[in-house]
Write an enzyme that holds these catalytic residues in place. Structure first.
Site, short mmCIF file in Angstrom:
data_model
loop_
_atom_site.label_atom_id
_atom_site.label_comp_id
_atom_site.label_asym_id
_atom_site.label_seq_id
_atom_site.Cartn_x
_atom_site.Cartn_y
_atom_site.Cartn_z
CE LYS A 72 -3.84 -2.46 2.20
NZ LYS A 72 -4.61 -2.90 3.37
CD GLN B 63 -3.56 -4.43 6.62
OE1 GLN B 63 -3.18 -3.51 5.62
NE2 GLN B 63 -4.04 -5.56 5.89
CG ASP C 210 -9.57 -0.13 4.22
OD1 ASP C 210 -9.15 -0.65 3.13
OD2 ASP C 210 -8.98 -0.48 5.33
#
Ligand code: NAP
Length: 287
Positions: free
Chosen positions: A52, A96, A119
């Site tokens: 990422k 995460q 997200d």
């Protein structure tokens, strides 16, 4: 068979985003900023976070890793999220997953401001998605839709079968496919005779986390197969679909790796950019 090359599509989109962002930096004086929270040292999570970060660099997005120890207290993660929520220089934030078991994942996700939810996991953003209101879409489902559209795969009228009903992949991708006109079947562990469902799929999305759950005889000839699974078997990354068998039957198929994975990261970058633009515009209007 045509390979749905997520790596190629994502790389092109990341570069195109770079061009746009370079112009916006000139215009608005700063780049988008993504904060990445990583708890512990799970090797898969560390590798995803690294990927990422690299993609952010390609796209011209500032990124900062906030690495916390495995045994970090819930209150400490909460404090960091609050701090990032209040920091006007941060546009997007991700936590995460998976988190160590002692942390309350849902509570932490919902603590992330819905306006910084890169997200698209926040309960309000997911609620907006299910009510077809404008919102940030979860990264993996958004990446899958972008990939299907990039290959001009007809969705309207297709029968889409999704194996998996998680909040981050199966359920939202079903919603997005239905919004584009597909008729949906969602399968899970209580589904009887999975094969009878997968065999009727024009578009088959498999997100079960079970290596080779879908074998060649479960794939409809001429269909589109999207393999979301990422599993490590004997040191090798494999999906949830038996690729070697399915590739001879499907018309389109994603590889693992370099299929859905890069598209997920591209969607994350595009979400961060979207949040950045809304912050820039809000700041301008409130002056
Ligand atoms: P998850 O939360 O564990 O959900 C798995 C889903 O699959 C559940 O709904 C489960 O059913 C269903 N399932 C499991 N075994 C099944 C079986 N034998 N038959 C039918 N359904 C079955 O997983 P997830 O977070 O959605 O992730 C799924 C996979 O995608 C994992 O391999 C993950 O690593 C991968 N992933 C990849 C990306 C990417 O960017 N490439 C992004 C996210 C996730 P129940 O609901 O009945 O338990």
């Amino acid at each position: 068979m045509i390979l749905l090359d997520g790596f190629k599509v994502a790389s092109e989109r990341n570069l195109a985003l770079r061009t746009v962002i370079d112009q916006e930096v000139e215009k608005y004086g700063r780049a988008p900023h993504l904060a990445i929270i990583l708890v512990g040292e799970n090797p898969a999570s560390m590798s995803y976070v690294k990927g990422k970060g690299k993609a952010c660099e390609v796209a011209g997005i500032k990124h900062k890793l906030h690495a916390l120890l495995e045994d970090v207290k819930q209150s400490e993660v909460e404090r960091l999220i609050q701090q990032l929520n209040e920091d006007p220089s941060v546009d997007g934030m991700i936590l995460q997953l998976p988190l160590p078991k002692h942390l309350d994942e849902n509570h932490l996700i919902d603590l992330i401001s819905k306006d910084k939810d890169a997200d698209g996991f926040h309960v309000i953003n997911q609620g907006n998605l299910y009510q077809k209101r404008p919102t940030i879409h979860p990264a993996t489902p958004k990446g899958i839709m972008t990939l299907l559209n990039a290959y001009a795969i007809p969705i309207s009228g297709a029968h889409a079968v999704i194996v998996g009903r998680s909040n981050i992949v199966g359920f939202p991708v079903a919603r997005l496919l239905m919004d584009q006109g597909a008729t949906i079947t969602v399968c899970h562990r209580q589904t009887k005779d999975l094969r009878s469902h997968t065999l009727s799929a024009d578009i088959l999305v498999v997100a079960s986390g079970k290596p080779n759950l879908v074998t060649g005889d479960m794939v409809k000839p001429g269909s589109v197969v999207i393999d979301v699974g990422v599993n490590r078997v004997d040191g090798k990354l494999v999906g949830d679909v038996d690729f070697e068998a399915a590739k001879n039957i499907a018309a389109y198929i994603t590889p693992v790796p370099k299929g859905v994975g890069p598209m997920t990261i591209n969607a994350l970058l595009e979400n961060t950019h979207e949040l950045y633009l809304s912050h820039i515009l809000n700041q301008r209007f409130s002056k």
